[in-house]
Design an enzyme around this catalytic site. Structure first.
Site, short mmCIF file in Angstrom:
data_model
loop_
_atom_site.label_atom_id
_atom_site.label_comp_id
_atom_site.label_asym_id
_atom_site.label_seq_id
_atom_site.Cartn_x
_atom_site.Cartn_y
_atom_site.Cartn_z
N ASP A 21 5.47 3.54 1.52
CA ASP A 21 4.35 3.56 2.48
C ASP A 21 3.07 3.03 1.86
OD1 ASP A 21 6.23 4.74 4.09
OD2 ASP A 21 5.37 6.75 4.00
N GLU A 60 15.62 2.46 4.55
CA GLU A 60 15.06 3.80 4.75
C GLU A 60 15.67 4.77 3.75
OE1 GLU A 60 12.06 4.29 6.20
OE2 GLU A 60 12.96 3.37 7.95
N SER A 119 -13.79 13.21 9.63
CA SER A 119 -12.90 12.44 10.51
C SER A 119 -13.53 12.33 11.89
CB SER A 119 -11.54 13.14 10.62
OG SER A 119 -10.81 12.64 11.72
N SER A 169 0.43 7.34 8.52
CA SER A 169 -1.00 7.65 8.65
C SER A 169 -1.57 8.19 7.35
CB SER A 169 -1.22 8.65 9.79
OG SER A 169 -0.49 9.86 9.55
N SER A 170 -0.78 8.97 6.61
CA SER A 170 -1.28 9.53 5.35
C SER A 170 -1.45 8.45 4.29
CB SER A 170 -0.33 10.63 4.85
OG SER A 170 0.97 10.13 4.64
N GLY A 212 1.95 11.88 12.40
CA GLY A 212 3.26 12.49 12.58
C GLY A 212 4.27 11.61 13.27
N ASP A 259 13.56 4.03 -1.18
CA ASP A 259 12.47 3.79 -2.13
C ASP A 259 12.50 4.79 -3.30
OD1 ASP A 259 11.64 5.81 -0.38
OD2 ASP A 259 9.54 5.21 -0.43
N GLY A 296 5.68 8.89 11.91
CA GLY A 296 6.47 8.12 10.95
C GLY A 296 5.92 6.74 10.68
#
Length: 388
Positions: free
Chosen positions: A175, A36, A70, A130-131, A125, A39, A127
Site C-alpha cells: 500500500d 493479493e 481532519s 486510506s491509511s 475501510g 507482499d 480496502g
C-alpha cells in the site's frame, strides 16, 4: 484536488492554527490489480493509484508538539507531545500521522513538531489504502520540510513501520509503495523483496475498457487478528518448506511443496500465495503483449483463490464478483486485504453502466447496503501541490 480546493484547504489551516501552511502535499489511495497477500511473502504485486487521495497542509513547530486535524471528522485538533510518543499512545485516525513521526524519529531522523490539516476522499475501510495515503503524505511533507531527503522507497518503509510498529497492523509494503511510487496512466509491477519496480502502461480508455471499483460498504480492519493469522500461516508454510518466504516456491514445484505440508489450512494458504505470484507474472505478460482483455479470467481465478484458499472474502464481495460476471464483465475479484472492502471489475466501456446497475440490483435483492461504484483511473503517486 482543484486549485480552488487547495486554496480552501490552506485557508482552513490558517484559521485552525493561526498561520499559513508552509506547503501542501497529497498522496493517493490505490487498488491492486493483481497480487493479493503476496507482499508480506516477498512476492509480486501490481497496484495502481486512484484519483482519491489524502491531502495535507503542513507547518513546522519548534515546541515538540504535533497537532493534527481532519476536515472530515471535524473534531478539534489532536495535540500530541512527541516526547511521549510510543506504540499505543495515540488511537484513532491520528495514530497514522503520529506513527510516521515516531517511525522517523526511531530511524534517527531529526524531526520536530508540526501542524497538519488533512482532507481525504479515500473511502475508509474500503480496502483502498486510506491509511497508507495518510502515512505517505505525512512522511513526504515532513521529509521535505525538515530536509530529510527521503526517497520514495524510504517514504514507503517509514509508512509501513508506522502501521506495523505503532498502529499494530501487520501489513506488507504494497500500500505504501503504491501511494508513493505509482505513475499516472500506469500500473506498478513491484517485487516486494527488493522493491524493484516497473511502470506498465495501463490506458484502459484507449482500449475501450473501464475498471470499476465496487465499494461494498463492508468495513474491514487490518489490525484485526484474522489478518495476522493469515500471515502467521504463511510463515509457518515457509518454515515447513525450508525457504525464506513463500515467494521462493516456484509455481512448477507447487504440488511437490504442498505434499510436504501436513496442516490443511497452511496448505491452502501456501497454494494461494504461490498461484497468486504466478498470476501476477501472467498478467504482466498479457499487458506487455497488449492483450488487456485477456487478464479478465485471471482476475476471476484470483478471486476464487482468495475466497477458497485464503478465505478472506465475504458474501458481499462474492456477490459483487458473481453479479458482474453474470452481467457480462470480463473479469472481477476482491481487492485489498479482504474481510470486506472493495472488488474490481474489468468491463467494456459501453457495458459499464449496465454492469454497475446489475451489481447494485443484486445487492438490493440480497438486502445488503447499496454499494458505491466508481471508475478507477490510474493516477500519479505522492507529490507536493502548487499553492497559488
Amino acid at each position: 484536488m482543484t486549485t480552488e480546493d487547495v486554496a480552501g484547504l490552506a485557508a482552513e489551516h490558517e484559521r485552525l492554527y493561526g498561520s499559513a501552511p508552509e506547503g501542501i502535499w497529497t498522496a493517493p489511495g490505490r487498488v491492486n490489480l493483481i497480487g493479493e497477500h503476496t507482499d508480506y511473502n516477498d512476492g509480486f504485486v501490481m497496484p495502481l493509484a486512484l484519483p482519491h487521495s489524502a491531502t495535507a497542509t503542513v507547518s513546522r513547530r519548534t515546541d515538540g508538539v504535533l497537532r493534527v486535524h481532519s476536515r472530515e471528522i471535524g473534531t478539534p485538533p489532536a495535540v500530541i507531545d512527541l516526547a511521549s510518543l510510543a506504540p499505543g499512545s495515540v488511537t484513532g485516525w491520528a495514530a497514522y500521522p503520529a506513527g510516521v513521526v515516531w517511525a522517523l524519529r526511531e530511524a534517527g531522523h531529526r524531526v520536530g513538531g508540526a501542524d497538519l490539516h488533512v482532507a481525504s476522499d479515500v473511502p475508509v475501510g474500503a480496502g483502498l489504502s486510506s491509511s497508507a495515503a495518510l502515512e505517505v503524505v505525512t512522511a513526504l511533507a515532513l521529509s521535505e520540510l525538515y530536509g530529510l531527503g527521503l526517497g520514495r522507497e524510504d517514504l514507503a518503509r517509514i509508512g509501513q513501520r508506522a502501521e506495523n510498529g505503532f498502529v499494530g497492523a501487520p501489513t506488507g509494503i504494497l500500500d505504501q509503495m503504491a501511494s508513493a511510487c505509482c505513475a499516472e496512466g500506469h500500473a506498478l509491477h513491484l517485487d516486494t523483496r527488493d522493491l524493484s519496480q516497473r511502470q506498465i502502461p495501463f490506458d484502459l480508455a484507449a482500449e475501450g475498457l473501464r475498471l470499476l471499483v465496487v465499494d461494498t460498504q463492508v468495513k474491514h480492519a487490518h489490525a484485526d487478528g484474522a489478518y495476522g493469522r493469515r500471515r502467521a500461516s504463511c510463515e509457518a508454510g515457509a518454515a515447513a518448506l525450508g525457504v525464506r518466504a513463500l515467494r521462493d516456491i516456484p509455481f512448477a514445484d507447487l504440488d511437490a511443496a504442498l505434499a510436504r505440508i501436513e496442516d490443511a489450512e497452511v496448505r491452502r494458504r501456501v497454494r494461494h500465495v504461490v498461484t497468486e505470484n504466478h498470476r501476477v507474472e501472467r498478467v504482466v505478460a498479457l499487458l506487455d503483449a497488449g492483450r488487456v482483455r485477456d487478464i479478465g479470467p485471471l482476475l476471476a481465478e484470483g478471486h476464487a483463490s482468495l475466497r477458497d484458499d485464503f478465505e478472506v472474502s465475504c458474501p458481499e464481495l462474492d456477490l459483487a464478483v458473481e453479479a458482474s460476471a453474470s452481467a457480462g464483465a470480463l473479469g472481477a475479484r476482491m481487492t485489498g486485504g479482504g474481510f470486506g472492502g472493495s472488488a474490481i471489475v474489468l468491463v467494456e466501456e459501453d457495458a459499464a453502466e449496465a454492469i454497475g446497475k446489475a451489481v447494485s440490483d443484486a445487492f438490493a435483492v440480497a438486502g445488503h447496503t447499496a454499494p458505491r461504484i466508481f471508475t478507477a483511473i490510474p493516477s500519479p503517486g505522492a507529490r507536493r501541490l502548487p499553492v497559488r
